[in-house]
Structures are given as structure tokens and as C-alpha cells.
Design an enzyme around this catalytic site. Structure first.
Site, PDB file in Angstrom:
ATOM      1  N   ASP A  46       9.078   1.687  -3.012  1.00  0.00           N
ATOM      2  CA  ASP A  46       8.210   2.145  -1.925  1.00  0.00           C
ATOM      3  C   ASP A  46       7.561   0.947  -1.248  1.00  0.00           C
ATOM      4  OD1 ASP A  46       6.427   4.666  -0.873  1.00  0.00           O
ATOM      5  OD2 ASP A  46       5.181   2.878  -1.110  1.00  0.00           O
ATOM      6  N   TYR A  51       2.858  -3.607   4.685  1.00  0.00           N
ATOM      7  CA  TYR A  51       2.815  -4.466   3.493  1.00  0.00           C
ATOM      8  C   TYR A  51       3.399  -5.851   3.756  1.00  0.00           C
ATOM      9  CZ  TYR A  51       2.281   0.087   1.096  1.00  0.00           C
ATOM     10  OH  TYR A  51       1.875   1.336   0.697  1.00  0.00           O
ATOM     11  N   LYS A  76       7.376   2.853   5.689  1.00  0.00           N
ATOM     12  CA  LYS A  76       6.376   3.611   6.447  1.00  0.00           C
ATOM     13  C   LYS A  76       6.125   2.977   7.803  1.00  0.00           C
ATOM     14  CE  LYS A  76       4.044   4.265   2.004  1.00  0.00           C
ATOM     15  NZ  LYS A  76       4.543   3.047   1.345  1.00  0.00           N
ATOM     16  N   HIS A 109       2.264   6.506   8.144  1.00  0.00           N
ATOM     17  CA  HIS A 109       1.342   5.918   7.166  1.00  0.00           C
ATOM     18  C   HIS A 109      -0.030   6.597   7.161  1.00  0.00           C
ATOM     19  CE1 HIS A 109       1.069   1.886   4.826  1.00  0.00           C
ATOM     20  NE2 HIS A 109       0.337   2.810   4.247  1.00  0.00           N
TER      21      HIS A 109
END
Length: 278
Positions: A46, A51, A76, A109
Site C-alpha cells: 500500500d 508518500y 492513492k 486519499h
């Protein structure tokens, strides 16, 4: 081979119930850390555009030598890219960074209700799904009000809602809504980011009883509730421990004790007011 059981989403796609989260994993460290996870038996990874480690995730996937069909990759859409056309462009960017032809699960998100773009964003998700570039589509951090609107206006129902969920924030009402509408529940920060939960005496007593770590007990609790869970660690020994949760079972007393830890305390922001698009 992985021994993680699968859950079947509402469109018939199966995903591992236990995966590996890479939030706060630096991009340059992601290949090695994800490599440890894949070696330990994780097959679900994930990540997210926010990120900033999609490239490292892609390198780990390529280096693993594992058949693509054995892996389940989630990413996401970040808040600043919500909207129909911007979503399609952002997906292309993520796919390029990952070095993949498709992703298994694509998630919005945050709902950002104050900007009112998540329905248009979802229409772009539906297009990606119809084109086969995404095997399943879902959301993160959506409250029932956001989900009701989406269900009322969408052609494709969300397969999954990834939410903050741990023993201090058990989200019973939201999980019940998911169950009633055949939406899978996935837990982020499933261990509460280590802020006290792992040191709780009641968790410790259950861990001692089963000869397991507190983290293993909490992950097992999630699994027995039916949640999809994505613990994160950068430590190889903990990565292995966190997937070693299928040789024991919590009893009714254990589950009741953990239910008593619910305080409704969030570690992250409230989805109704989260408005960060930076």
C-alpha cells in the site's frame, strides 16, 4: 508462497487481508524495506502519491522477480489532484513511477468535502476502472455522509474504504455502514502508531497469554473483525513478526478486553475538516 488469506471485494476481485504499508518509508529505502516484506510473504503493498515513494515501490516490485499477478498494489490520488482531468493525469504519473501497466486498487486519499470535487474525481476513477487500468476502486477516510452521496451518484460502488482504525478508535458505526453496503474496511495506523496502545497492560496480558507480541495481538484482532490491515515497519524482524499471526486465535474474552480500549481518539485529522492540498 504467502499464507495470508484473501477477502473478496464487491466486484469479485480478491485481495490479501494482510498487507504492507509504506507510509513514511523514504523512496531510496523503499526497495530494501519492501524487499524484506516480499521475502517474508507479504503480497499486498500500500503506497500513495503523497508518500513520495512510488518509484522505490516500483523498483522493489521489479527486483522481486515475482509474477505480477501474485501481487496486489494499491496507490492513492493526492488531494491537490482531485477533479476529473487532473485525476486522469495523476494516475498516469503514479503508474509511470510504479513502472506498472495497471494497479490493483486506486483510492481517493481524502474526501475534502469543502472543495466538493470527490464526485467528479470518482467519475475519473470509474473511467480508469472501465478501461481495465485499475482492478478495483475505493476511497480513504470517507464518513457515511460522503459515502451516501457517492453511492447515490456513482455507477460503480466503492470496493473499500481505508480509514484510521485501531483499538483506541474502533469506528463501529462506520464499519457497520460498510458491512450494510458491501464495502470492505481497511485500517490505516492499525497499531495506533505505537502511541501507548502497544504498551497497554491489557494488550500485554493478552500477548503474554498467547506467547505473542502486542503488535501481533492487535493485528490478529483486526483480522478477526474482518478488517483488511496494513501494518508498517522498517525493521526486518518486526516485518516478519507482523505477518506471523495465523497460528493463534483470540478468544471471546480477548476480543471483549480489546473492545474496552475504545476511546474514540484520533491520531490523524478529521475527514470533515481535513483540507490540506499542499
Amino acid at each position: 508462497m504467502s499464507n495470508v488469506p484473501g477477502i473478496t471485494l464487491n466486484n469479485g476481485v480478491t485481495m490479501p487481508q494482510l498487507g504492507f504499508g509504506v507510509w513514511q518509508v523514504p523512496d531510496e529505502e523503499a526497495p530494501a524495506i519492501i524487499g524484506h516484506a516480499l521475502d517474508a510473504g507479504y503480497r499486498s503493498i500500500d503506497t500513495a502519491a503523497a508518500y513520495e515513494n512510488e518509484k522505490g515501490t516500483g523498483k522493489a516490485i521489479a527486483a522481486s522477480g515475482l509474477p505480477r499477478e501474485e501481487l496486489f498494489i494499491t496507490t492513492k490520488l493526492w488531494n491537490s489532484e482531485q477533479g476529473y482531468d487532473t485525476t486522469l493525469r495523476a494516475f498516469d504519473t503514479s503508474l509511470g513511477k510504479l513502472g506498472l501497466d495497471y494497479v490493483d486498487l486506486y483510492l481517493i486519499h481524502w474526501p475534502l468535502p469543502m472543495f466538493d470535487r470527490y464526485v467528479d474525481t470518482w467519475r475519473a476513477f470509474e473511467k480508469l476502472y472501465a478501461e481495465g487500468r485499475v482492478r478495483a476502486i475505493g476511497v480513504c477516510n470517507f464518513h457515511p455522509a460522503h459515502l451516501r452521496r457517492l453511492l447515490g451518484e456513482a455507477s460503480v460502488a466503492p470496493a473499500l474504504n481505508q480509514i484510521e482504525l485501531h483499538p483506541n478508535l474502533q469506528q463501529e458505526q462506520l464499519r457497520a455502514f460498510h458491512s450494510a453496503h458491501n464495502i470492505a474496511t481497511e485500517a490505516w495506523s492499525p497499531l495506533g502508531q505505537g502511541r501507548g496502545i502497544l504498551n497497554d497492560k491489557r494488550i500485554g496480558a493478552i500477548a503474554d497469554k498467547h506467547g505473542k507480541t502486542p503488535a501481533q495481538v492487535i493485528i490478529r484482532w483486526h483480522l478477526q473483525l474482518g478488517n483488511v490491515v496494513i501494518p508498517k515497519s522498517a525493521t526486518p524482524s518486526r516485518i516478519r513478526q507482523n505477518i506471523d499471526v495465523f497460528g493463534f486465535e483470540l478468544d471471546a474474552g480477548d476480543m471483549t478486553a480489546i473492545a474496552g480500549l475504545n476511546t474514540g481518539t484520533r491520531l490523524g485529522p478529521d475527514p470533515d475538516t481535513q483540507d490540506w492540498v499542499g
